[in-house]
Scaffold this motif. Structure first.
Motif, short mmCIF file in Angstrom:
data_model
loop_
_atom_site.label_atom_id
_atom_site.label_comp_id
_atom_site.label_asym_id
_atom_site.label_seq_id
_atom_site.Cartn_x
_atom_site.Cartn_y
_atom_site.Cartn_z
N TRP A 113 38.27 88.44 85.54
CA TRP A 113 38.52 89.07 86.84
C TRP A 113 39.82 89.85 86.82
CZ3 TRP A 113 35.44 90.28 90.58
CH2 TRP A 113 34.26 89.56 90.77
N TYR A 114 40.86 89.31 86.19
CA TYR A 114 42.12 90.03 86.10
C TYR A 114 41.96 91.30 85.26
CZ TYR A 114 45.04 86.43 88.29
OH TYR A 114 45.61 85.56 89.18
N ALA A 115 41.20 91.21 84.17
CA ALA A 115 41.00 92.39 83.33
C ALA A 115 40.25 93.48 84.07
CB ALA A 115 40.22 91.98 82.07
N ILE A 116 39.19 93.11 84.78
CA ILE A 116 38.41 94.10 85.53
C ILE A 116 39.25 94.72 86.65
CG2 ILE A 116 36.46 94.35 87.11
CD1 ILE A 116 34.99 92.30 85.33
N SER A 117 40.03 93.89 87.33
CA SER A 117 40.91 94.40 88.38
C SER A 117 41.94 95.37 87.81
CB SER A 117 41.62 93.24 89.09
OG SER A 117 40.69 92.36 89.67
N ASN A 118 42.48 95.05 86.63
CA ASN A 118 43.46 95.91 85.99
C ASN A 118 42.84 97.26 85.63
OD1 ASN A 118 46.07 96.46 84.72
ND2 ASN A 118 44.98 96.29 82.78
N GLY A 119 41.61 97.23 85.11
CA GLY A 119 40.94 98.48 84.79
C GLY A 119 40.65 99.31 86.02
N ALA A 152 47.32 110.28 79.90
CA ALA A 152 45.96 110.26 80.45
C ALA A 152 45.01 109.49 79.54
CB ALA A 152 45.46 111.69 80.64
N GLY A 153 45.17 109.66 78.23
CA GLY A 153 44.33 108.93 77.28
C GLY A 153 44.55 107.44 77.38
N ASN A 154 45.80 107.03 77.53
CA ASN A 154 46.11 105.60 77.70
C ASN A 154 45.44 105.05 78.95
OD1 ASN A 154 48.45 103.88 79.41
ND2 ASN A 154 47.90 103.04 77.43
N ALA A 155 45.56 105.78 80.07
CA ALA A 155 44.94 105.32 81.32
C ALA A 155 43.43 105.27 81.20
CB ALA A 155 45.35 106.25 82.46
N PHE A 156 42.84 106.27 80.55
CA PHE A 156 41.38 106.30 80.40
C PHE A 156 40.90 105.10 79.59
CE2 PHE A 156 37.72 107.53 77.75
CZ PHE A 156 36.79 107.81 78.75
N LEU A 213 38.49 102.13 80.84
CA LEU A 213 37.19 102.01 80.19
C LEU A 213 36.99 100.66 79.51
CD1 LEU A 213 34.55 103.52 79.31
CD2 LEU A 213 35.79 104.18 77.23
N LEU A 214 38.04 100.14 78.88
CA LEU A 214 37.89 98.97 78.01
C LEU A 214 38.29 97.65 78.66
CD1 LEU A 214 39.26 100.48 74.66
CD2 LEU A 214 36.88 100.20 75.38
N SER A 215 38.87 97.70 79.86
CA SER A 215 39.33 96.45 80.48
C SER A 215 38.20 95.45 80.65
CB SER A 215 39.99 96.75 81.83
OG SER A 215 41.25 97.32 81.66
N ALA A 216 37.04 95.91 81.12
CA ALA A 216 35.93 94.98 81.35
C ALA A 216 35.41 94.36 80.05
CB ALA A 216 34.81 95.68 82.11
N LEU A 224 47.97 103.93 70.60
CA LEU A 224 46.84 103.00 70.54
C LEU A 224 47.32 101.56 70.42
CD1 LEU A 224 44.28 104.94 68.30
CD2 LEU A 224 44.06 104.40 70.73
N LEU A 225 48.40 101.34 69.67
CA LEU A 225 48.99 99.99 69.59
C LEU A 225 49.44 99.53 70.97
CD1 LEU A 225 51.23 100.43 66.41
CD2 LEU A 225 49.06 99.17 66.54
N PHE A 226 50.11 100.44 71.69
CA PHE A 226 50.57 100.13 73.04
C PHE A 226 49.39 99.81 73.96
CE2 PHE A 226 51.33 101.39 77.38
CZ PHE A 226 52.58 100.88 77.68
N THR A 227 48.33 100.61 73.87
CA THR A 227 47.19 100.46 74.76
C THR A 227 46.49 99.12 74.56
OG1 THR A 227 46.86 102.85 74.80
CG2 THR A 227 45.00 101.49 75.47
#
Length: 425
Positions: free
Chosen positions: A140-146, A260-264, A268-271, A320-323
């Motif tokens: 739930w936290y991951a989905i909320s973060n995304g 923008a790539g980091n946010a995308f 996209l991947l949080s869930a 990508l490491l940061f993301t």
């Protein structure tokens, strides 16, 4: 920590949608905090900076009040009230002209923001405890973060159009839209989201109040360690524009593309990442994030001016490491804090946990600016060192945190009968 709830939570999809709408409102104004008032008022820049900083300082005690309120009346009403405060503040933004008006409007928004962040993690944990599905708090936290990241990105892109337009009426329209976003999010949550009350275990009774928290040395250590990780999570957006301009000497569009790539990717991947996190110990997941931030800091320190293609490739690889670190740290750290808190004081514990982000946001500009003046690699190497210490610190802390806080509950641990309570860590 076990939590029994009479009945089931309802409206999970609406909760996630409301958090997304809320973040659109935030994203609209993140890049406009100073520019908006410069464009629409005659208040000098120096005084604007002082007024906005003073409004933020005013909110420092807010997490203490928010946590107590969340424990007393529930976190969800606090979240709704916080969103309504922000809606009122942004409505005022469209009309204020004097320094006093600017301060009052900014203070309304800042107080609302602080109340929101001090209660929303408790609200998500409470919802997860009564969730009818098999998702854990981590998921739930991951989905909320995304969802929040996607909302911020949409709001930020919209703001780019506003800045390009430049008309006063367009700026005011943004204030109205932001107010509408927060009001809509509040209405959606109040009308559609339901969380059953928790039944506090006998072992947790009497373990409320900040006096209990002050004596909880493992949790205080967790707040301290998370301050380092919060500082790391803020550094990309804070430092990259300056680094690109003064050190890498690359084009501004590369900075925008990286952010923008980091946010995308986070949106996209949080869930999918969130559904896999519960297989691992939360402390080990956080240690992985700190190790990735260590490698990211070293990579950033090694970057320098060069051919655009080479600089861009190296910067994308480092980011990508940061993301990945951001993807795994955000849900694991919030879930660990929620699980380590006694149920009777969860609101206060998670509100206090937010001080790690408050402190990091206050320290970050001075940390980066001071060290960057010494050497362009210095802030990155210092950040890498802090995260390396953080790896050792979180693994050591693992020994003294409650054992049942280290992992999310398995499906077998969650009662599935209709009407049964949904168990949490």
């Amino acid at each position: 920590m076990g939590t029994n709830r009479a009945g089931r939570s309802r409206g999970g999809a609406i909760l996630v949608a409301a958090l997304t709408v809320d973040s659109v409102g935030n994203g609209l104004f993140l890049p406009l905090s100073l520019v908006y008032f410069l464009r629409l008022t005659d208040v000098p820049l120096a005084l604007l900076g002082v007024l906005l900083s003073a409004a933020t300082v005013l909110t420092l005690p807010v997490p203490l009040w928010a946590g107590a309120l969340a424990d007393r009346v529930g976190a969800l009403p606090v979240v709704v009230a916080a969103q309504l405060l922000q809606a009122a503040g942004y409505l005022a933004y469209a009309w204020v002209r004097s320094p006093v008006g600017v301060f009052a409007a900014a203070a309304l928004v800042a107080v609302g923001v602080r109340f929101f962040w001090s209660a929303v993690f408790t609200a998500v944990a409470d919802y997860a405890d009564g969730s009818p599905g098999g998702w854990t708090r981590d998921t739930w936290y991951a989905i909320s973060n995304g969802a929040r990241t996607a909302g911020l990105a949409v709001g930020g892109l919209t703001t780019g159009v506003v800045v390009a337009d430049g008309r006063a009426g367009t700026y005011r329209a943004v204030a109205y839209v932001a107010a509408a976003c927060f009001a809509l999010a509040a209405v959606l949550i109040a009308a559609c989201v339901r969380i059953p009350p928790a039944a506090v275990r006998p072992a947790d009774k009497g373990r409320g109040g900040y006096a209990t928290l002050v004596r909880d040395r493992p949790f205080l250590a967790l707040i301290g360690l998370n301050t380092v990780f919060a500082l790391s999570s803020m550094m990309l957006g804070l430092a990259l524009p300056t680094v690109m301009l003064t050190d890498l000497r690359g084009p501004a569009w590369l900075t925008s593309g990286i952010l923008a790539g980091n946010a995308f990717l986070v949106a996209l991947l949080s869930a999918p990442v969130g559904t896999r996190l519960p297989r691992h110990r939360r402390t080990r997941t956080i240690a992985l994030a700190a190790a990735l931030w260590t490698a990211w800091g070293i990579a950033m320190a090694a970057l320098g001016p060069g051919r655009l293609g080479v600089v861009a490739a190296l910067l994308v690889t480092a980011t990508l490491l940061f993301t990945v670190a951001e993807l795994v740290h955000a849900p694991a750290s919030a879930a660990l804090a929620a699980a380590a808190a006694p149920v009777a004081a969860r609101g206060r514990y998670l509100a206090a946990f937010q001080y790690s982000f408050v402190i990091a946001s206050m320290v970050a500009p001075a940390f980066f600016g001071t060290l960057y003046e010494v050497d362009t690699a210095a802030p990155w190497l210092a950040l890498a060192l802090l995260n390396a210490v953080g790896v050792a610190g979180i693994l050591r802390l693992e020994r003294v945190l409650p054992p049942n806080a280290l992992r999310a509950p398995t499906p077998a641990d969650r009662p599935s009968a209709v009407g049964a309570s949904a168990a949490a860590d």
